[in-house]
Scaffold this active site. Structure first.
Site, PDB file in Angstrom:
ATOM      1  N   GLY A   1     -48.458  96.215-110.878  1.00  0.00           N
ATOM      2  CA  GLY A   1     -47.364  96.507-111.802  1.00  0.00           C
ATOM      3  C   GLY A   1     -47.588  97.984-112.339  1.00  0.00           C
TER       4      GLY A   1
ATOM      5  CB  THR B   1     -45.781  91.901-104.793  1.00  0.00           C
ATOM      6  OG1 THR B   1     -46.229  91.770-104.874  1.00  0.00           O
ATOM      7  CG2 THR B   1     -45.745  92.342-103.001  1.00  0.00           C
TER       8      THR B   1
ATOM      9  CB  THR C   1     -46.854  88.875-106.541  1.00  0.00           C
ATOM     10  OG1 THR C   1     -47.015  89.376-107.949  1.00  0.00           O
ATOM     11  CG2 THR C   1     -44.927  88.506-107.404  1.00  0.00           C
TER      12      THR C   1
ATOM     13  CB  VAL D   1     -46.556  91.899-119.868  1.00  0.00           C
ATOM     14  CG1 VAL D   1     -45.586  91.868-119.252  1.00  0.00           C
ATOM     15  CG2 VAL D   1     -46.989  91.001-120.364  1.00  0.00           C
ATOM     16  N   GLY D   2     -47.132  92.416-116.539  1.00  0.00           N
ATOM     17  CA  GLY D   2     -46.954  93.645-115.432  1.00  0.00           C
ATOM     18  C   GLY D   2     -45.289  93.283-114.876  1.00  0.00           C
ATOM     19  CG  ASP D   3     -44.753  94.198-110.933  1.00  0.00           C
ATOM     20  OD1 ASP D   3     -43.363  93.936-110.081  1.00  0.00           O
ATOM     21  OD2 ASP D   3     -45.321  94.373-111.244  1.00  0.00           O
TER      22      ASP D   3
END
Length: 234
Positions: free
Chosen positions: A139, A136, A85, A114-116
């Site tokens: 997530g 970072t 990230t 899909v993460g944060d």
């Protein structure tokens, strides 16, 4: 390789993001363009079509796999799960704060995960009265804590970004397991960051500095500041 990216600015809270995309050379640039249009969050093939229609550079998904990861894969070794990230926060001459976050996710993630990073409030946030934040880490742990929004809210009462970042890190550790870090910038241009991981690469520069400050651990910055105070006192 699936990519997520997003950007938000503090004046109008305009934001844009892409998630689970493949074949985009610069997903954060596409997120920036989406800020000017609606819908604000585009996924997968829809985001890729938007990028092509607006003339953004495309690439083969395999081009996004770095040499080291490819070597591990070809040798049937475990892929190194290292941070993927990149986040930034900025303050311009007009007092507008911006946060951006872009990620390649985690090693061996399932298709479509899909993460944060592209989720406003989780991977990034900006408030013109308080500050801007990018995060970072894990997530799946950052999302339920709404870490970026939590960190920005802690800037209230003119709290220094360093203190707010550390408080946000403590809240994260109390509520969930996992690793995370955040970078913070307030309307005065003050910088802060914190992490509970072994390390987190950070660089920053202000108008009063002639070159960027670069660190890989928070402790390194603290030692640097202590040495500076000692040298000035002498």
């Amino acid at each position: 390789m699936y990519l997520d990216a997003a950007m938000i600015e503090s004046k109008t809270l305009a934001w844009g993001g892409v998630v689970a995309v493949r074949g985009l050379s610069h997903p954060i640039s596409v997120a920036r363009k989406i800020m000017e249009e609606k819908p604000r969050l585009l996924a997968s093939e829809g985001a890729e079509r938007f990028a092509r229609d607006h003339g953004f550079q495309m690439c083969k998904p395999t081009d996004l796999i770095d040499y080291e990861q490819r070597q591990h894969f070809e040798k049937q070794e475990a892929v190194i799960d290292r941070p993927a990230t990149v986040g930034c926060v900025a303050l311009d001459a007009n007092g507008i704060l911006v946060a951006g976050t872009s990620t390649g996710g985690v090693a061996n993630q399932p298709p479509g995960r899909v993460g944060d990073s592209a989720l406003v409030g989780c991977g990034l946030y900006a408030d013109g009265q308080l500050g801007a934040c990018s995060t970072t880490g894990d997530g799946e742990s950052i999302i339920p804590v709404v870490l970026a929004k939590t960190a920005v809210d802690l800037l209230s009462g003119d709290r220094h970004p360093d203190e707010a970042a550390q408080m946000a890190s403590e809240i994260f550790k109390q509520k969930v397991t996992g690793e995370a870090g955040c970078i913070l910038l307030d309307p005065q241009g003050r910088v802060g960051w914190a992490h509970n991981s072994q390390g987190m690469a950070v660089a920053y520069i202000t108008s009063a500095m002639d070159k960027p400050a670069v660190f890989t651990r928070k402790e390194s910055e603290l030692y640097s500041q202590k040495d500076l105070l000692v040298s000035r006192s002498n």
